[in-house]
Scaffold this motif. Structure first.
Motif, PDB file in Angstrom:
ATOM      1  N   ALA A 170      59.714  -7.110  11.957  1.00 18.28           N
ATOM      2  CA  ALA A 170      60.853  -6.632  11.173  1.00 18.28           C
ATOM      3  C   ALA A 170      61.417  -5.403  11.877  1.00 18.28           C
ATOM      4  CB  ALA A 170      60.389  -6.272   9.771  1.00 18.28           C
ATOM      5  N   LEU A 171      62.731  -5.376  12.041  1.00 22.20           N
ATOM      6  CA  LEU A 171      63.378  -4.238  12.714  1.00 22.20           C
ATOM      7  C   LEU A 171      64.489  -3.706  11.825  1.00 22.20           C
ATOM      8  CD1 LEU A 171      63.906  -6.060  16.119  1.00 22.20           C
ATOM      9  CD2 LEU A 171      62.200  -4.300  15.713  1.00 22.20           C
ATOM     10  N   TRP A 172      64.573  -2.387  11.684  1.00 20.33           N
ATOM     11  CA  TRP A 172      65.707  -1.771  11.016  1.00 20.33           C
ATOM     12  C   TRP A 172      66.037  -0.491  11.759  1.00 20.33           C
ATOM     13  CZ3 TRP A 172      60.818  -2.222   9.078  1.00 20.33           C
ATOM     14  CH2 TRP A 172      60.139  -1.070   8.696  1.00 20.33           C
ATOM     15  N   SER A 173      67.085   0.219  11.337  1.00 21.05           N
ATOM     16  CA  SER A 173      67.574   1.303  12.192  1.00 21.05           C
ATOM     17  C   SER A 173      66.504   2.352  12.471  1.00 21.05           C
ATOM     18  CB  SER A 173      68.803   1.947  11.563  1.00 21.05           C
ATOM     19  OG  SER A 173      68.438   2.493  10.321  1.00 21.05           O
ATOM     20  N   LYS A 174      65.601   2.576  11.482  1.00 22.37           N
ATOM     21  CA  LYS A 174      64.648   3.668  11.689  1.00 22.37           C
ATOM     22  C   LYS A 174      63.206   3.221  11.799  1.00 22.37           C
ATOM     23  CE  LYS A 174      67.552   7.068   9.483  1.00 22.37           C
ATOM     24  NZ  LYS A 174      67.939   7.429   8.144  1.00 22.37           N
ATOM     25  N   LEU A 210      68.708  -5.232   8.277  1.00 26.49           N
ATOM     26  CA  LEU A 210      67.319  -5.579   8.593  1.00 26.49           C
ATOM     27  C   LEU A 210      67.341  -6.871   9.391  1.00 26.49           C
ATOM     28  CD1 LEU A 210      64.290  -4.925   7.894  1.00 26.49           C
ATOM     29  CD2 LEU A 210      64.593  -6.270   5.828  1.00 26.49           C
ATOM     30  N   LEU A 211      66.406  -7.005  10.331  1.00 23.96           N
ATOM     31  CA  LEU A 211      66.360  -8.246  11.122  1.00 23.96           C
ATOM     32  C   LEU A 211      64.899  -8.637  11.360  1.00 23.96           C
ATOM     33  CD1 LEU A 211      68.475  -9.552  13.897  1.00 23.96           C
ATOM     34  CD2 LEU A 211      66.125  -9.099  14.544  1.00 23.96           C
ATOM     35  N   PHE A 212      64.620  -9.934  11.266  1.00 21.32           N
ATOM     36  CA  PHE A 212      63.283 -10.433  11.567  1.00 21.32           C
ATOM     37  C   PHE A 212      63.356 -11.184  12.890  1.00 21.32           C
ATOM     38  CE2 PHE A 212      63.406 -10.279   6.858  1.00 21.32           C
ATOM     39  CZ  PHE A 212      62.415  -9.327   6.678  1.00 21.32           C
ATOM     40  N   ALA A 213      62.671 -10.657  13.893  1.00 14.28           N
ATOM     41  CA  ALA A 213      62.666 -11.302  15.212  1.00 14.28           C
ATOM     42  C   ALA A 213      61.390 -12.122  15.353  1.00 14.28           C
ATOM     43  CB  ALA A 213      62.738 -10.240  16.308  1.00 14.28           C
ATOM     44  N   SER A 232      60.106  -0.323  12.405  1.00 13.78           N
ATOM     45  CA  SER A 232      59.752  -1.723  12.657  1.00 13.78           C
ATOM     46  C   SER A 232      58.383  -1.989  12.056  1.00 13.78           C
ATOM     47  CB  SER A 232      59.723  -1.995  14.160  1.00 13.78           C
ATOM     48  OG  SER A 232      58.641  -1.302  14.743  1.00 13.78           O
ATOM     49  N   GLN A 233      58.109  -3.268  11.853  1.00 12.58           N
ATOM     50  CA  GLN A 233      56.809  -3.631  11.275  1.00 12.58           C
ATOM     51  C   GLN A 233      56.454  -5.060  11.685  1.00 12.58           C
ATOM     52  OE1 GLN A 233      56.402  -2.788   7.041  1.00 12.58           O
ATOM     53  NE2 GLN A 233      55.047  -4.552   6.896  1.00 12.58           N
ATOM     54  N   ALA A 234      55.181  -5.277  12.030  1.00 14.32           N
ATOM     55  CA  ALA A 234      54.732  -6.626  12.398  1.00 14.32           C
ATOM     56  C   ALA A 234      54.327  -7.381  11.133  1.00 14.32           C
ATOM     57  CB  ALA A 234      53.551  -6.523  13.341  1.00 14.32           C
ATOM     58  N   LEU A 235      54.718  -8.655  11.045  1.00 13.54           N
ATOM     59  CA  LEU A 235      54.365  -9.485   9.886  1.00 13.54           C
ATOM     60  C   LEU A 235      53.668 -10.747  10.387  1.00 13.54           C
ATOM     61  CD1 LEU A 235      57.839  -9.413   8.074  1.00 13.54           C
ATOM     62  CD2 LEU A 235      55.929  -7.892   7.649  1.00 13.54           C
ATOM     63  N   GLY A 236      52.625 -11.185   9.693  1.00 11.82           N
ATOM     64  CA  GLY A 236      51.894 -12.400  10.063  1.00 11.82           C
ATOM     65  C   GLY A 236      51.022 -12.154  11.276  1.00 11.82           C
ATOM     66  N   PRO A 237      50.513 -13.192  11.942  1.00 12.11           N
ATOM     67  CA  PRO A 237      50.802 -14.604  11.705  1.00 12.11           C
ATOM     68  C   PRO A 237      50.148 -15.115  10.419  1.00 12.11           C
ATOM     69  CG  PRO A 237      49.102 -14.392  13.382  1.00 12.11           C
ATOM     70  CD  PRO A 237      49.548 -13.007  13.027  1.00 12.11           C
ATOM     71  N   ALA A 238      50.907 -15.906   9.694  1.00 15.18           N
ATOM     72  CA  ALA A 238      50.414 -16.499   8.453  1.00 15.18           C
ATOM     73  C   ALA A 238      51.383 -17.617   8.075  1.00 15.18           C
ATOM     74  CB  ALA A 238      50.346 -15.446   7.361  1.00 15.18           C
ATOM     75  N   SER A 239      51.119 -18.279   6.958  1.00 15.17           N
ATOM     76  CA  SER A 239      51.993 -19.362   6.524  1.00 15.17           C
ATOM     77  C   SER A 239      53.389 -18.794   6.233  1.00 15.17           C
ATOM     78  CB  SER A 239      51.436 -20.009   5.257  1.00 15.17           C
ATOM     79  OG  SER A 239      51.560 -19.106   4.192  1.00 15.17           O
ATOM     80  N   GLN A 258      63.299  -6.777  22.023  1.00 15.34           N
ATOM     81  CA  GLN A 258      64.469  -6.176  22.682  1.00 15.34           C
ATOM     82  C   GLN A 258      65.756  -6.920  22.270  1.00 15.34           C
ATOM     83  OE1 GLN A 258      64.043  -6.160  26.954  1.00 15.34           O
ATOM     84  NE2 GLN A 258      66.261  -5.887  27.156  1.00 15.34           N
ATOM     85  N   HIS A 259      65.703  -8.261  22.312  1.00 13.41           N
ATOM     86  CA  HIS A 259      66.875  -9.039  21.908  1.00 13.41           C
ATOM     87  C   HIS A 259      67.144  -8.836  20.413  1.00 13.41           C
ATOM     88  CE1 HIS A 259      67.553 -10.887  25.702  1.00 13.41           C
ATOM     89  NE2 HIS A 259      66.426 -11.580  25.707  1.00 13.41           N
ATOM     90  N   GLY A 260      66.073  -8.746  19.645  1.00 17.38           N
ATOM     91  CA  GLY A 260      66.207  -8.543  18.195  1.00 17.38           C
ATOM     92  C   GLY A 260      66.912  -7.228  17.898  1.00 17.38           C
ATOM     93  N   ALA A 261      66.485  -6.157  18.560  1.00 16.73           N
ATOM     94  CA  ALA A 261      67.063  -4.828  18.312  1.00 16.73           C
ATOM     95  C   ALA A 261      68.547  -4.824  18.705  1.00 16.73           C
ATOM     96  CB  ALA A 261      66.299  -3.782  19.112  1.00 16.73           C
ATOM     97  N   GLU A 262      68.839  -5.538  19.782  1.00 10.21           N
ATOM     98  CA  GLU A 262      70.230  -5.602  20.250  1.00 10.21           C
ATOM     99  C   GLU A 262      71.101  -6.333  19.202  1.00 10.21           C
ATOM    100  OE1 GLU A 262      73.484  -7.604  21.768  1.00 10.21           O
ATOM    101  OE2 GLU A 262      71.619  -8.755  21.884  1.00 10.21           O
ATOM    102  N   LYS A 263      70.542  -7.402  18.612  1.00 11.31           N
ATOM    103  CA  LYS A 263      71.289  -8.169  17.584  1.00 11.31           C
ATOM    104  C   LYS A 263      71.463  -7.375  16.297  1.00 11.31           C
ATOM    105  CE  LYS A 263      70.510 -12.641  19.203  1.00 11.31           C
ATOM    106  NZ  LYS A 263      69.722 -13.820  19.297  1.00 11.31           N
ATOM    107  N   LEU A 264      70.428  -6.619  15.945  1.00  7.28           N
ATOM    108  CA  LEU A 264      70.496  -5.776  14.739  1.00  7.28           C
ATOM    109  C   LEU A 264      71.700  -4.847  14.843  1.00  7.28           C
ATOM    110  CD1 LEU A 264      68.786  -4.693  12.159  1.00  7.28           C
ATOM    111  CD2 LEU A 264      68.043  -2.902  13.730  1.00  7.28           C
ATOM    112  N   ALA A 265      71.851  -4.238  16.029  1.00  4.71           N
ATOM    113  CA  ALA A 265      72.931  -3.277  16.231  1.00  4.71           C
ATOM    114  C   ALA A 265      74.279  -3.995  16.356  1.00  4.71           C
ATOM    115  CB  ALA A 265      72.645  -2.457  17.479  1.00  4.71           C
ATOM    116  N   ARG A 266      74.335  -5.041  17.182  1.00  4.59           N
ATOM    117  CA  ARG A 266      75.620  -5.711  17.456  1.00  4.59           C
ATOM    118  C   ARG A 266      76.197  -6.350  16.203  1.00  4.59           C
ATOM    119  NH1 ARG A 266      76.046 -10.863  19.264  1.00  4.59           N
ATOM    120  NH2 ARG A 266      73.980 -10.832  20.227  1.00  4.59           N
TER     121      ARG A 266
END
Ligand code: C5P
Length: 401
Positions: free
Chosen positions: A364-368, A345-348, A370-377, A332-340
């Motif tokens: 990963a969040l973008w206007s249209k 693209l933003l990685f939360a 999102s995608q989960a990445l990791g957990p990994a190195s 939620q905070h990530g999406a708000e920062k992406l817009a503000r």
């Protein structure tokens, strides 16, 4: 995807629910200019019909080893000699086990054993099967043989479990396949990355800072340089060596980081703000060391400039990527920062789990989407992040966004 143009890709499909995504992958490969021939295992044909793949690839689909008609057209040895890349997506746990043993008991495993082309696999399976030691050992064997392993991603699975094992999205597999050819995933791209903490001086010997280690930014710089990008790191004070083929500009304070960023921005294609920039700095810098006197001390702080917002507001702005390290309501905070901050693209990510650590999971969040990445190195997630940056950058350049 210039590097896939005129390339011959033999797409192997094994049995798994993710096989439905192979239709989209075939379409994307063809659209990128590759010639595609599809080879399916018997169980793959239970999930998606050869006819669908034939229509999308424009070529006859191979499903059995002992088919006289198919062998008269293009036999399995000819098929093995044909491609520039053998890509298997999805690759089941069973198929991974089979090829790690070097078996050749169906058309796809036979072609694999006979080919001299580079091989890449995109695993797809239940999270428990993925983490099983048997699968992990088989994967190590394949890696030692030089087979590229794309993913898997994490998230909700068809069986209801959540975890690692989802096949990567066709767009990501496409970008990673392109990266295997000479040009490199990020060939020709100029990337600026801000890194580490900033230090805000109170007096000649004291400062305010944070616990950022710079590891994520340095992992991104390392992977980006390896993928062919020209990388500039604008780095706050960290205890890390400069990655090979990376230009490093050292800065101390947020103000210095802002000035270096503004100077570099006009000549960059992608700007990635990974730095944990101090939000505030002391309102006054004391020229002399402040003496201990009272039991309490008041320090007035003033807000630092927001670097990434300044970059995103430039008239000729680069593709701008931010990070959001949060301790609660992360997406939620990530999406708000992406817009503000008007980012592309933003990685939360979870600040508690990430700061100073060698591993990371992020959304990963973008206007249209999102995608989960990791957990990994951080190195491995960095590559997934760069792949996504390439995909989104291309989408913006082609006005598909
Ligand atoms: O607002 P917050 O600090 O959470 O935003 C994080 C993102 O903004 C990161 O990409 C960080 O590098 C960038 N940032 C910045 N300048 C600041 C504060 C944050 O560029 N002063």
């Amino acid at each position: 995807m210039k590097s896939l143009s005129n390339r011959r890709v033999l797409l192997g499909i094994t049995g798994g629910i993710a096989a439905y995504k192979s239709a989209e992958l075939t379409r994307l490969l063809t659209k990128a200019g590759a010639e595609v021939r599809v080879v399916m295992t018997q169980s793959a044909t239970e999930f998606i019909t050869p006819l669908t793949l034939q229509a999308l690839s424009g070529n006859r689909v191979h499903t059995t080893l002992l088919d006289t008609e198919a062998e008269a057209g293009m036999g399995h040895i000819e098929l093995a000699r044909w491609p520039d890349l053998v890509l298997i997506a999805p690759t089941s746990a069973n198929f991974i086990a089979k090829i790690s043993e070097g078996k050749a008991d169906d058309i796809l495993s036979t072609v694999l054993l006979a080919t001299k082309a580079p091989i890449a696999i995109a695993p797809a399976m239940n999270q428990a099967m993925w983490s099983n030691q048997a699968t992990q050992q088989n994967l190590q064997t394949l890696q030692q043989r030089g087979i590229a392993i794309f993913g898997p991603g994490s998230g909700e699975q068809a069986c209801g479990d959540v975890g690692l094992g989802r096949m990567l999205e066709p767009e990501q597999i496409l970008a990673m396949s392109a990266a295997l050819f000479d040009e490199g995933l990020l060939a020709g791209l100029r990337i600026v990355i801000t890194a580490g903490p900033t230090q805000e001086a109170i007096d000649p010997v004291r400062y305010i800072s944070n616990r950022s280690s710079g590891k994520m930014a340095y992992a991104l710089a390392t992977e980006a340089a390896q993928a062919g990008a020209q990388v500039t790191l604008i780095s706050g004070p960290v205890a890390l060596a400069t990655p090979e083929r990376v230009k490093r500009i050292d800065v101390i304070s947020a103000q210095e980081m802002l000035e270096a960023s503004i100077a570099c921005a006009p000549a960059c294609d992608v700007f990635i703000g990974v730095a944990a920039v101090a939000d505030y700095r002391p309102a006054q810098f004391a020229e002399q060391k402040i003496k201990k006197s009272d039991d309490t001390m008041h320090l007035e702080l003033t807000k630092n400039p927001d670097i990434i917002t300044a970059i995103a507001a430039l008239e000729k702005r680069p593709f701008t990527v931010g990070f959001a390290a949060e301790t609660n309501s992360i997406e939620q905070h990530g999406a708000e920062k992406l817009a503000r901050k008007k980012l592309d693209l933003l990685f939360a990510n979870d600040a508690n789990a990430t700061l100073g650590s060698d591993s990371i999971s992020a959304t990963a969040l973008w206007s249209k989407g999102s995608q989960a990445l990791g957990p990994a190195s951080k190195r491995s997630v960095a590559l997934q992040m760069l792949t996504l940056i390439r995909t989104r950058y291309d989408a913006r350049a082609n006005h598909r966004d």
